[in-house]
Design a protein around this motif. Structure first.
Motif, short mmCIF file in Angstrom:
data_model
loop_
_atom_site.label_atom_id
_atom_site.label_comp_id
_atom_site.label_asym_id
_atom_site.label_seq_id
_atom_site.Cartn_x
_atom_site.Cartn_y
_atom_site.Cartn_z
N ILE A 53 36.06 28.58 55.39
CA ILE A 53 37.32 28.84 54.71
C ILE A 53 37.37 27.98 53.46
O ILE A 53 36.91 26.84 53.45
CB ILE A 53 38.51 28.55 55.65
CG1 ILE A 53 39.83 28.99 55.04
CG2 ILE A 53 38.56 27.09 56.05
CD1 ILE A 53 41.01 28.90 56.01
N ILE A 102 42.89 31.94 48.61
CA ILE A 102 42.26 31.54 49.87
C ILE A 102 41.21 32.59 50.23
O ILE A 102 41.39 33.77 49.92
CB ILE A 102 43.30 31.37 50.99
CG1 ILE A 102 42.70 30.67 52.20
CG2 ILE A 102 43.95 32.70 51.36
CD1 ILE A 102 43.74 30.14 53.19
N ILE A 107 46.48 29.10 55.61
CA ILE A 107 45.34 28.89 56.50
C ILE A 107 45.57 29.63 57.83
O ILE A 107 44.66 30.29 58.34
CB ILE A 107 45.08 27.39 56.73
CG1 ILE A 107 44.57 26.73 55.45
CG2 ILE A 107 44.09 27.16 57.89
CD1 ILE A 107 44.61 25.21 55.47
N ALA A 124 35.77 24.38 57.81
CA ALA A 124 36.04 23.94 56.44
C ALA A 124 35.43 22.58 56.22
O ALA A 124 35.42 21.74 57.12
CB ALA A 124 37.54 23.86 56.20
N ILE A 164 45.07 33.50 57.18
CA ILE A 164 43.70 33.96 57.00
C ILE A 164 42.85 33.72 58.25
O ILE A 164 41.92 34.47 58.54
CB ILE A 164 43.04 33.40 55.73
CG1 ILE A 164 41.88 34.31 55.34
CG2 ILE A 164 42.59 31.96 55.92
CD1 ILE A 164 41.41 34.21 53.92
N THR A 165 43.17 32.67 59.00
CA THR A 165 42.46 32.42 60.25
C THR A 165 42.70 33.57 61.22
O THR A 165 41.77 34.10 61.84
CB THR A 165 42.89 31.08 60.86
OG1 THR A 165 42.55 30.03 59.94
CG2 THR A 165 42.20 30.82 62.19
N LEU A 224 37.46 33.54 52.88
CA LEU A 224 36.48 33.27 53.93
C LEU A 224 35.11 33.66 53.41
O LEU A 224 34.95 34.72 52.81
CB LEU A 224 36.80 34.09 55.19
CG LEU A 224 38.11 33.75 55.90
CD1 LEU A 224 38.42 34.80 56.96
CD2 LEU A 224 38.03 32.37 56.52
N ILE A 263 35.69 29.49 62.58
CA ILE A 263 35.96 29.28 61.15
C ILE A 263 35.96 27.78 60.92
O ILE A 263 36.49 27.01 61.72
CB ILE A 263 37.31 29.90 60.75
CG1 ILE A 263 37.30 31.42 61.03
CG2 ILE A 263 37.61 29.64 59.27
CD1 ILE A 263 38.62 32.12 60.79
N GLY A 293 40.73 36.50 60.06
CA GLY A 293 39.31 36.33 60.36
C GLY A 293 39.00 36.62 61.82
O GLY A 293 38.01 37.29 62.12
N TYR A 312 40.11 27.27 49.90
CA TYR A 312 41.44 27.56 49.35
C TYR A 312 41.80 26.52 48.31
O TYR A 312 41.25 25.42 48.27
CB TYR A 312 42.51 27.56 50.46
CG TYR A 312 42.46 26.33 51.33
CD1 TYR A 312 43.17 25.18 51.01
CD2 TYR A 312 41.66 26.31 52.47
CE1 TYR A 312 43.10 24.05 51.80
CE2 TYR A 312 41.58 25.18 53.26
CZ TYR A 312 42.30 24.06 52.92
OH TYR A 312 42.21 22.93 53.69
#
Length: 170
Positions: free
Chosen positions: A88, A73, A106, A124, A109-110, A75, A122, A113, A90
């Motif tokens: 993002i 995953i 998700i 996708a 990592i969010t 960014l 963010i 971020g 992944y």
């Protein structure tokens, strides 16, 4: 970064074999941009891992589930007036599908971020046929922003792109 049995960590050269084994799958490639190699070799994995070690700040991570590398995953921090936004991306190895791993990764990592990279947005893009990815984003608090008609050209066909986003809460 950890949530239940899902953990994000730096990629290591020792991940090369498992990364190549998981990524060398057309079903995964079908949901990613064409720049993702197919077939995916150990040398592709080694090159990618080396690139991630040079990142500053760190943007790409291994996804572990119950101690096993199961995907990647990352960014992509945007430029210029979009510098507080990131895209993002992944993928999860097919053996690990249907376990809720993507949604947990998700979320992790969010949070990274927003908290560590100081992002405020963010987003996708998801190919119209990738319903599982749409559900993973929705289960992570992302909202559908719109549908970009005929925006994707993949496997000699044209598809819509579904765009999702999440904003940092102030």
């Amino acid at each position: 970064m950890r949530s239940k049995e899902v953990k994000l960590r730096a990629l290591r050269l020792s991940d090369k074999w498992q990364l190549a084994k998981l990524a060398n799958n057309k079903k995964i490639w079908d949901n990613l941009r064409d720049s993702f190699p197919c077939p995916y070799s150990e040398s592709d994995a080694e090159l990618f891992i080396k690139l991630t070690t040079e990142e500053n700040p760190k943007q790409n991570f291994a996804i572990e589930y119950a101690g096993d590398l199961c995907g990647v995953i990352g960014l992509i921090i945007q430029n210029d007036v979009y510098c507080k936004s990131a895209e993002i991306g992944y993928w999860i190895g097919e053996l690990f599908w249907g376990k809720g791993i993507a949604a947990n990764a998700i979320k992790l990592i969010t949070n990274y971020g927003f908290e560590d990279l100081k992002l405020i947005r963010i987003y996708a893009g998801v190919f119209e046929y990738n319903i599982a990815s749409m559900k993973a984003l929705e289960n992570s608090g992302y909202k559908k922003e719109g549908v970009f008609k005929n925006a994707i050209y993949k496997n000699d066909k044209v598809f819509d792109e579904h765009r999702y986003f999440k904003l940092k809460e102030f």
